[in-house]
Design a protein around this motif. Structure first.
Motif, PDB file in Angstrom:
ATOM      1  N   LEU A  78       0.829  -1.203   0.000  1.00 54.23           N
ATOM      2  CA  LEU A  78       0.000   0.000   0.000  1.00 54.23           C
ATOM      3  C   LEU A  78       0.865   1.256   0.000  1.00 54.23           C
ATOM      4  O   LEU A  78       0.615   2.196  -0.764  1.00 54.23           O
ATOM      5  CB  LEU A  78      -0.928  -0.003   1.214  1.00 54.23           C
ATOM      6  CG  LEU A  78      -1.796   1.237   1.394  1.00 54.23           C
ATOM      7  CD1 LEU A  78      -2.806   1.329   0.256  1.00 54.23           C
ATOM      8  CD2 LEU A  78      -2.485   1.206   2.734  1.00 54.23           C
ATOM      9  N   ASN A 133       2.391   1.701  -3.419  1.00 51.04           N
ATOM     10  CA  ASN A 133       1.414   2.207  -4.388  1.00 51.04           C
ATOM     11  C   ASN A 133       1.148   3.691  -4.191  1.00 51.04           C
ATOM     12  O   ASN A 133       0.991   4.434  -5.158  1.00 51.04           O
ATOM     13  CB  ASN A 133       0.104   1.427  -4.297  1.00 51.04           C
ATOM     14  CG  ASN A 133       0.223   0.055  -4.912  1.00 51.04           C
ATOM     15  OD1 ASN A 133       1.046  -0.170  -5.789  1.00 51.04           O
ATOM     16  ND2 ASN A 133      -0.599  -0.862  -4.435  1.00 51.04           N
ATOM     17  N   THR A 173       7.770  -1.094  -3.166  1.00 54.02           N
ATOM     18  CA  THR A 173       6.886  -2.250  -3.120  1.00 54.02           C
ATOM     19  C   THR A 173       7.660  -3.559  -3.212  1.00 54.02           C
ATOM     20  O   THR A 173       7.493  -4.459  -2.380  1.00 54.02           O
ATOM     21  CB  THR A 173       5.849  -2.184  -4.264  1.00 54.02           C
ATOM     22  OG1 THR A 173       5.085  -0.995  -4.117  1.00 54.02           O
ATOM     23  CG2 THR A 173       4.927  -3.375  -4.226  1.00 54.02           C
TER      24      THR A 173
END
Length: 57
Positions: free
Chosen positions: A20, A23, A38
């Protein structure tokens, strides 16, 4: 026993949280940096979780 719980917790909570964050960084800062966060963060958290799980045996 506690190491096993920490490892499972990292897999269940830590890895999706890193994804998360990656992103969000990709969306608001830079796509390449977000992918790096990530993938690199996910590998680091997964590796640490596996280390905790194996250490518990």
């Amino acid at each position: 026993m506690i190491y096993h719980v920490i490892g499972i917790g990292l897999l269940v909570i830590g890895t999706p949280l890193i994804a998360l964050i990656g992103n969000l960084v990709a969306e608001y800062v830079h796509e390449g940096v977000g992918r790096t966060v990530t993938i690199g963060g996910g590998l680091a958290v997964t590796g640490t979780a596996i280390w905790f799980i194996v250490r518990s045996f």
